[in-house]
Every structure is written in C-alpha cells, then in structure tokens.
Design an enzyme around this catalytic site. Structure first.
Site, mmCIF file in Angstrom:
data_model
loop_
_atom_site.group_PDB
_atom_site.id
_atom_site.type_symbol
_atom_site.label_atom_id
_atom_site.label_comp_id
_atom_site.label_asym_id
_atom_site.label_seq_id
_atom_site.Cartn_x
_atom_site.Cartn_y
_atom_site.Cartn_z
ATOM 1 N N LYS A 32 0.833 -1.207 0.000
ATOM 2 C CA LYS A 32 0.000 0.000 0.000
ATOM 3 C C LYS A 32 0.868 1.257 0.000
ATOM 4 C CE LYS A 32 -4.139 -2.046 2.009
ATOM 5 N NZ LYS A 32 -4.868 -2.352 3.229
ATOM 6 N N LYS A 62 -4.020 -9.711 -10.553
ATOM 7 C CA LYS A 62 -5.113 -9.894 -9.584
ATOM 8 C C LYS A 62 -6.119 -8.740 -9.713
ATOM 9 C CE LYS A 62 -5.919 -8.428 -5.205
ATOM 10 N NZ LYS A 62 -6.582 -8.503 -3.945
ATOM 11 N N LYS A 113 -9.292 -3.072 -6.733
ATOM 12 C CA LYS A 113 -9.666 -1.660 -6.868
ATOM 13 C C LYS A 113 -8.434 -0.813 -7.149
ATOM 14 C CE LYS A 113 -11.746 -1.999 -2.778
ATOM 15 N NZ LYS A 113 -12.479 -2.868 -2.057
#
Ligand code: ADP
Ligand code: TRP
Length: 339
Positions: free
Chosen positions: A131, A210, A213
């Site tokens: 992230k 994968k 979002k």
C-alpha cells in the site's frame, strides 16, 4: 475447500458435544465491489450462511479510514456496500450484518492486542509495504491495520474466516497475536483458520493481474451495464486470429467465464476455445453470462435502495447481536489483563 473444519469450544447444544462453527468476514467500504470480491469473499461466506452456528459479516469502515479520508465519501461507500451485501444474498435472519464502528469493542480490543503484538510481526506485513509503495500515506493506522483485523476476528471467537489469498498473511498475524495473548494472560481466544478456496483464490482482472480496486482492472458487480460491457470488452488477449485454436488455460476471458459454470459447462467451453471461438465472441458470451447471473441481485439491490428505514433497522439489529458476543469476550479479556 478444506475437507475438515476447525472447531471452537463446544456449544451447550447436544450435551456440549456439537462443535460450534462461527464464520466471520468483512470487506472495506473503499470502492465499488467487484467480481474478485464476490467470488473470493462474498460467495464463500454466503455458502456458510444457514450452515454455520453463527455467521458474522461486517463492513470494515474503520479499516477503510486508512485509505478513504473524506467523510462524505465514506458515508456513501458504507451505505452502498450494505446494499451490495443484501443484494448478494446476505440474509439478516441468518447472518449478523453490522458496521464495525457500531461495536466499539473492536477498538478497545485492538489496543489491548497491540500491547502483545511484536513490532517485527507488523514490519513483515506485505500488504502494508504494498500500500505504501502505491502512494498510500504510511500512517500508524495503516501500520497497525492487522491488529484491528485480529480484534475483528478474535472478538467473536470466529474459527473460520473465508477470504481471498491476499488476506492469508493477515490471518497468520491474527493467529500469532491470539497465541501470544493466550500464552501471556491465559486462554481467551479461539485460534481462527482462514478458508481460502483455491479455485477462486485469485480472480484475475481485465489486465490479467489480480483484480483489485487499486489496479483499475475491475469488473464492477453493480455498475451500469455500459461500464460492465466496457470492462469485459477491454479484457487483454493475445493476438490469435478469429478462427485460430486457443488455449483456455491461458485466457483471462476463460478464467473469468469459468467462475459462472459447472464442470460440464466449463469443459464444453474449453472445447470451443480449442476449436477456435473468436475472442470477440468469447467476450460477448461472458458479458451475457455475467448480466444473467447478477440480474436478480441487481433487482434486489434496487428494492433495498428504496427501503432506507429497513436497512437501518437491519444494521442496528446486527450491531446489537454482534455486541452480545463482543461484550462477553471483552469481559473475559479485561478480567485476564487486570482491568
Ligand atoms: P481490493 O484488492 O479490490 O481492494 P479488498 O482488499 O477490499 O479488495 O478485498 C475484499 C475481500 O475480497 C478480501 O477477502 C479479498 O481477499 C477478496 N478479494 C479481493 N480481490 C480478490 C481477487 N482478485 N480474487 C479473490 N479474492 C479477492
Ligand atoms: N482486510 C480485509 C480486506 O482488506 C478486510 C477485513 C477487515 C477483514 N477485518 C477483517 C476480513 C476480518 C476478514 C476478517 O479485505
């Protein structure tokens, strides 16, 4: 799917010999639900609805705050995801559906768990590093995300957590924290098992990575027909000509289409790929199948969207029922740690 299911303390039913199956999972309200969420998390959870002794399915709104920092957007996203859950088939008679933030015991337990969580365990978390590498702010909340997730699970003594493969490490961290707490203070928690269905562990996105979002490669569950069509027509393919034989194992279109089909249907579609179905035709078929499969859910979603008071009631009742278990665990935890 795993052949045998883990157990937690016996229920009082059946003279205390029935293993209790408590299934729990959650999704962050941080964007539109997509096909990966449906097959990786929602469907495996729905499969237990009515079969588990208790099913908890919650909206991880506190987790979403680590990435979604706009009050208006979060409010809307929370609402949207409840409608999505109900449309997909979560039944408030059979599942406990609630907002994480409506049960303050999550954050209380998180703090207590954080005092036994080794820094090294969090420093190894891949999801945090990923992230941050994508530009998400490296806050204390993002770093301690797995401790809140451990609290979400341990609070309810859940023994089975159906998730996609990307959550595997978070479940390992949860188990480590539970063992550490139990060893330090005494037995408070059931050690949960992840349930990761290999056939849907990683649903590919339109670019073959994968579906996520964060990668902009999703096919939305409840988007407009035009947006779903655009996503499906944009799925990557190789440059094989219309009539050339194709390998279904290498096709993203097939990898997505097979999710909707039984073994027999999958086999006949594979034969069509080998005998040279064009990619254009394969995409059209996938689109038709997609729209068909989700049509009843789209209708149901529209109906729930009109029933604001009912949806509020479902969530209030869900929080009330969740609290019964959460408070019981917290009483034990407070007693063990001396608070
Ligand atoms: P995203 O990667 O889009 O942000 P989330 O992290 O919100 O998705 O995932 C919510 C749930 O859906 C998790 O249980 C996760 O494992 C599952 N999931 C998400 N994407 C996929 C995928 N492509 N394949 C299988 N499961 C997935
Ligand atoms: N971390 C999960 C995700 O991003 C969401 C989540 C929060 C969760 N708490 C949980 C999933 C507890 C299962 C159990 O998808």
């Amino acid at each position: 799917m795993k052949a045998s299911l883990p157990t937690c303390p016996s229920s009082s039913r059946n003279g205390g010999t029935t293993p209790r199956l408590r299934v729990l999972s959650g999704i962050q309200p941080s964007g539109q639900l997509h096909l990966g969420n449906y097959f990786g998390s929602i469907k495996p959870n729905l499969d237990f609805q009515g079969k588990a002794d208790q099913s908890f399915f919650f909206i991880a709104d506190l987790h979403a705050l680590t990435t979604l920092q706009s009050g208006d957007l979060l409010l809307q996203a929370r609402r949207d995801i409840v409608l999505d859950y109900l449309a997909c088939g979560f039944d408030p008679e059979k599942s406990i559906i609630y907002y994480q933030s409506d049960v303050p015991e999550h954050t209380e337990l998180m703090w207590i768990l954080s005092t036994v969580t080794p820094m090294g365990l969090l420093e190894r978390a891949v999801s945090y590093k990923e992230k941050v590498s994508k530009g998400i702010a490296a806050t204390a909340g993002l770093f301690t995300y797995p401790v809140l997730m451990a609290a979400d699970i341990l609070l309810y003594q859940a023994n089975l957590v159906p998730v996609g493969r990307d959550q595997k490490q978070h479940l390992e961290i949860t188990r480590d924290i539970a063992v550490k707490f139990n060893n330090t203070f005494g037995e408070a928690f059931v050690i949960p098992e992840p349930l990761i269905r290999e056939d849907v562990a990683v649903v590919p996105g339109t670019d073959g990575q994968k579906m996520s979002k964060s990668y902009g490669n999703t096919i939305p569950l409840f988007g407009s027909e035009a947006s779903i069509k655009k996503a499906i027509m944009g799925i990557v393919t190789d440059s094989k000509g219309a009539d050339e034989s194709k390998n279904p194992e290498e096709s993203v279109i097939f990898a997505l289409h097979r999710l909707f089909l039984d073994a027999h249907e999958q086999k006949s579609l594979m034969d069509e790929y080998r005998s040279g179905i064009s990619y254009g035709e394969a995409k059209k078929r996938l689109l038709a199948c997609y729209m068909d499969a989700f049509a009843p859910m789209r209708t149901k979603r529209e109906e729930y969207a009109k029933k604001t008071a009912l949806v509020d009631e479902i969530l209030a009742e869900g929080a009330r029922r969740a609290k019964v278990t959460a408070e019981k665990t917290m009483e034990k935890v407070r007693e063990l740690v001396g608070l």
